[in-house]
Design a protein around this motif. Structure first.
Motif, short mmCIF file in Angstrom:
data_model
loop_
_atom_site.label_atom_id
_atom_site.label_comp_id
_atom_site.label_asym_id
_atom_site.label_seq_id
_atom_site.Cartn_x
_atom_site.Cartn_y
_atom_site.Cartn_z
N PHE A 1 -4.36 -43.15 34.28
CA PHE A 1 -2.93 -43.47 34.34
C PHE A 1 -2.53 -44.36 33.17
CE2 PHE A 1 0.61 -46.22 35.22
CZ PHE A 1 1.55 -45.37 35.78
N ASP A 2 -3.30 -45.43 32.94
CA ASP A 2 -2.94 -46.36 31.86
C ASP A 2 -2.88 -45.66 30.51
OD1 ASP A 2 -2.96 -48.23 33.84
OD2 ASP A 2 -4.53 -49.50 32.98
N ALA A 3 -3.88 -44.81 30.23
CA ALA A 3 -3.92 -44.11 28.95
C ALA A 3 -2.74 -43.15 28.81
CB ALA A 3 -5.24 -43.35 28.80
N MET A 4 -2.46 -42.40 29.88
CA MET A 4 -1.35 -41.44 29.84
C MET A 4 -0.01 -42.16 29.71
SD MET A 4 -0.39 -38.51 32.65
CE MET A 4 -2.04 -37.82 32.56
N PHE A 5 0.13 -43.28 30.40
CA PHE A 5 1.37 -44.05 30.35
C PHE A 5 1.64 -44.57 28.94
CE2 PHE A 5 3.15 -48.42 30.55
CZ PHE A 5 4.44 -48.10 30.95
N VAL A 6 0.65 -45.20 28.33
CA VAL A 6 0.83 -45.77 26.99
C VAL A 6 1.11 -44.67 25.97
CG1 VAL A 6 -0.32 -47.02 25.13
CG2 VAL A 6 -0.52 -47.83 27.49
N ALA A 7 0.34 -43.57 26.02
CA ALA A 7 0.56 -42.48 25.08
C ALA A 7 1.94 -41.87 25.25
CB ALA A 7 -0.51 -41.40 25.27
N GLN B 1 4.61 -43.37 26.38
CA GLN B 1 5.64 -44.30 25.91
C GLN B 1 5.73 -44.31 24.38
OE1 GLN B 1 7.96 -45.76 27.69
NE2 GLN B 1 7.06 -44.62 29.39
N LEU B 2 4.61 -44.15 23.71
CA LEU B 2 4.66 -44.05 22.25
C LEU B 2 5.51 -42.86 21.83
CD1 LEU B 2 0.99 -44.87 21.22
CD2 LEU B 2 3.03 -46.16 20.57
N LYS B 3 5.27 -41.74 22.48
CA LYS B 3 6.03 -40.54 22.16
C LYS B 3 7.51 -40.72 22.52
CE LYS B 3 6.57 -35.74 23.57
NZ LYS B 3 6.17 -34.71 24.56
N ALA C 1 0.53 -51.67 19.83
CA ALA C 1 -0.49 -52.72 19.95
C ALA C 1 -1.36 -52.48 21.19
CB ALA C 1 0.18 -54.08 20.03
N GLN C 2 -0.74 -52.07 22.29
CA GLN C 2 -1.50 -51.81 23.50
C GLN C 2 -2.42 -50.61 23.33
OE1 GLN C 2 -1.78 -53.70 26.08
NE2 GLN C 2 -3.10 -52.31 27.25
N ALA C 3 -1.93 -49.58 22.64
CA ALA C 3 -2.77 -48.41 22.37
C ALA C 3 -4.00 -48.80 21.56
CB ALA C 3 -1.97 -47.34 21.64
N LYS C 4 -3.79 -49.64 20.56
CA LYS C 4 -4.91 -50.10 19.73
C LYS C 4 -5.90 -50.89 20.57
CE LYS C 4 -5.92 -52.67 15.48
NZ LYS C 4 -5.33 -53.45 14.35
N ALA C 5 -5.39 -51.74 21.44
CA ALA C 5 -6.27 -52.56 22.28
C ALA C 5 -7.09 -51.70 23.24
CB ALA C 5 -5.44 -53.57 23.07
#
Length: 225
Positions: A122-128, A130-132, A173-177
């Protein structure tokens, strides 16, 4: 002429004058709505749908996010996009434009996928996602600033730009982290104007890559664990 007739004629004149003022006001509002360019209308509809989508996914992140950072980002989305949408709806009302009731099909599909995901996935899908989404929102706003015609709509785009840019930078920044790809650069200045209709397609492709990368990472972590 009797005093009664004088009063009657004066009241009639006042009533006619009031009708003229009202009719003129309605005509001005209708003319303003008609004068809006397709770009203005597209921005109002698209920005509103983006706000609805961010509020909905933000609530999902608050409820389902695994990390504290994702939950905090979700709360930020709900607060900021609720405020942005309230201002946008005021502008739309002033120019007599009806707004969509729901996010677009792609945004609803993303919400459905998030609803089924959990944990790191969920966290990975959410952040990705939101970037898009924020990259697309920035492109939409820049197109309005470059090609829009209505001053109030362009102001709405200008006012929302710093908030959306800040969100995008925070998600990068969150994606990088998290070790996710963060290849959609936040500085899209000039891209929307120069690439035209190619921008949504490019953003869609990048978004799919980001989401796929996030899912792969989540699956690897789950396998290792």
């Amino acid at each position: 002429m009797s005093r009664v007739m004088v009063v009657f004629r004066r009241c009639a004149l006042v009533a006619v004058a009031a009708l003229v003022v009202v009719a003129g006001g309605v005509g001005t509002a209708e003319a303003r709505s008609t004068a809006l360019s397709p770009t203005d209308r597209a921005f109002l509809a698209g920005a509103h749908q983006s706000n609805l989508a961010e509020i909905a996914t933000g609530k999902l992140a608050q409820a389902k996010g695994q990390s504290a950072e994702v939950k905090e980002l979700g709360a930020m989305l709900v607060a900021d996009h609720t405020a942005l949408d309230a201002a946008l709806r005021e502008v739309a009302a002033s120019v007599r434009v009806s707004l969509p009731a729901t996010p677009n099909a792609e945004q609803r599909a993303m919400q459905a996928q998030l609803s089924k995901a959990s944990g790191e996935e969920f966290d990975a899908m959410f952040v990705a996602g939101q970037l898009k989404g924020h990259a697309a929102a920035m492109a939409l706003g820049e197109k309005e600033l470059s090609n829009g015609t209505d001053a109030s709509v362009k102001k709405a785009a200008a006012d929302s730009a710093p908030v959306i840019m800040k969100h995008h930078e925070m998600f990068m920044a969150q994606a990088k982290a998290m070790g996710l790809p963060a290849s959609v650069h936040s500085g899209l200045s000039g891209v929307a104007a120069s690439a035209g209709h190619q921008v949504p397609a490019v953003l869609m492709g990048l978004g799919c890559l980001l989401i796929a990368g996030g899912l792969v990472l989540a699956m690897r972590r789950r396998t290792v664990g």
